[in-house]
Structure formats: C-alpha cells, structure tokens
Design an enzyme around this catalytic site. Sequence first.
Site, PDB file in Angstrom:
ATOM      1  N   HIS A 139     -30.888 -22.878  25.922  1.00  0.00           N
ATOM      2  CA  HIS A 139     -31.879 -22.755  24.853  1.00  0.00           C
ATOM      3  C   HIS A 139     -31.538 -23.648  23.672  1.00  0.00           C
ATOM      4  CE1 HIS A 139     -32.414 -18.378  26.432  1.00  0.00           C
ATOM      5  NE2 HIS A 139     -33.152 -19.233  27.117  1.00  0.00           N
TER       6      HIS A 139
ATOM      7  N   HIS B  21     -29.212 -28.184  19.526  1.00  0.00           N
ATOM      8  CA  HIS B  21     -28.169 -28.271  20.548  1.00  0.00           C
ATOM      9  C   HIS B  21     -28.343 -27.150  21.558  1.00  0.00           C
ATOM     10  CE1 HIS B  21     -26.625 -25.392  17.561  1.00  0.00           C
ATOM     11  NE2 HIS B  21     -26.048 -24.797  18.600  1.00  0.00           N
TER      12      HIS B  21
END
Length: 284
Positions: free
Chosen positions: A135, A224
């Site tokens: 995610h 990220h």
Amino acid sequence: MDALIASYGDATSDSDTDVSTPTQAPTNFQGFSNPLPPPPLFLLNPPNSLGTMEYLQIGQANRVRSFPHVEGNYALHVYIPVYIPSTPKKELALFLKKVTSLVPGLHVVDVDVPLNSLCKDDHKLEQVALGREFHISLGRTVPIRVHQIDSVVAMLRQKLQFQKRYFIDFSKWEVFVNDDHTRTFLSMEVITGGLAEITRQIQAVNEVYKLHNLPEFYKDPRPHISLAWASGDISDSLKRVVEEEMKRFNVRGSLQKCIFSSKFSGIECKIGQKTHKICKIQDE
C-alpha cells in the site's frame, strides 16, 4: 487441516495423556481399541505452509497501535494498492536476505513473520515477503465514528472519481520511523515517476480529512511501500546497512535507477474490515 487434526486428535495430546490410567474403548467398538496412528508430519505442515515453528513466532513480535481502540471507532486507511512484478522479485529477495542477515528482528509487514525464518527458502521469501498486496498511503490511518463512514467514502469518491493511468517508479530504498518511534520500516520510496500524481491525490484526501476534522497527512509526503518492520527506533543502524548494501549492488550493476515500476490501478479505502473502491480508471 482442521479435519485432519480433528480425526487424529491434537498433535500435542500425547504429552497431556496420563499413561497410568488406561482408557476403555466404547462397548460397540471393542474390536477397534487400538488408536489411530499419528498422521504424517507433512500433512500437518503442507509444503506451501510456513511450518509450525514459524507460525508460533508470528505472535512474538510486539506491535503497538498508533491510536487506542475505542468501542464504536473504525480505522480509516486510504491507499493505492501495489503488487511487485515477478521479474524484480529475485533481486529484491537477495537484497532482503543480505539486510536481514545484518539486522536481526525484521518482520514482514502485515503478516508479521520473522524475515530470518523465510530466508532459508527463496520461494517462501518471494511468496510471503514480496508476493502480497502493498500500500502507498494517501492519508494517515485514523479512527472515525460510524456516522462518518458514508460521508467520508462519498466525498473521497467525489474528489477522486476519475483518475488516469500512470506508472509508479520505486527508485530508492529508504528507512522510516513512525511518529512515536515504536517501529522502524524498511521501505521503497517513489521519488520520480508517479510522484506528482500521488501528491495531487494526497491533497484531495487531505481536503476530505479536513472537512471531517481528521488529521491531515504529512506536510512533505514521501510516498512509499514498506516491506519489513522492526520494534523500536533502529533507523540509524538499519539505514547504515541499507546504504552499504545499495553501494555493493550498484558496484555489481545489479541495482538499476528504478528498482521496479507498477501501473496505477486505483485507490481503495479500508474502514474497519470493509474495503471501498474509490475511483475508476479513465482510459486515455
């Protein structure tokens, strides 16, 4: 698996049986008083499982919630789902194995399996540590009340309804620490391709959060995905190892400018245990 254990009895039942007290077989089954033999071990630990010892270790790492659980609250998380393509997995697995050998205590994010228990088997390492859904967070994970759910989902869909496809380039290994310094994360950061698009999406999520009096995302977001975590703040030691290994991989020519690319496939919002699709992809 449950059927096997139910048929043969608990795998640990032998140690709990009082051998000094003989058990009497039921009257109708006196001819079959001999117990069933224990099942083969490979049936209790199938080839694609992590094995008994590894599962026992999952609960040993203490994770701390970023906010206390309150009855009636639901955790809200808005994110871009990401899958790592098959081609770079072997190179990533090699990098993870090296870092894990130098930094003990790393666990797979979400699954919470110790990384060192997977490094003995490349297939398991790729499957468990790299084969799941990752995610990119577009907002903080925060608690909301039940009466806010419909409004949050509706506004997110309104703000992010139509999105064009774009490529997300993960170009840098990075180390992050959560706000209260209880966990350190080994991550791959987006610093070029896809950064502008993700930043705009974060701004849209911030607007929805603000309207619901929820804390906005970090002022200078750094999109990220996180692959591993460790308890406490070990950012200094982990960062030194990561930087040193990146230099070695660069010398060998193994690590490219872009570690891997992923095509943007949509935005999801998880509230409690329910996942909501937020946007549709608008083909050019």
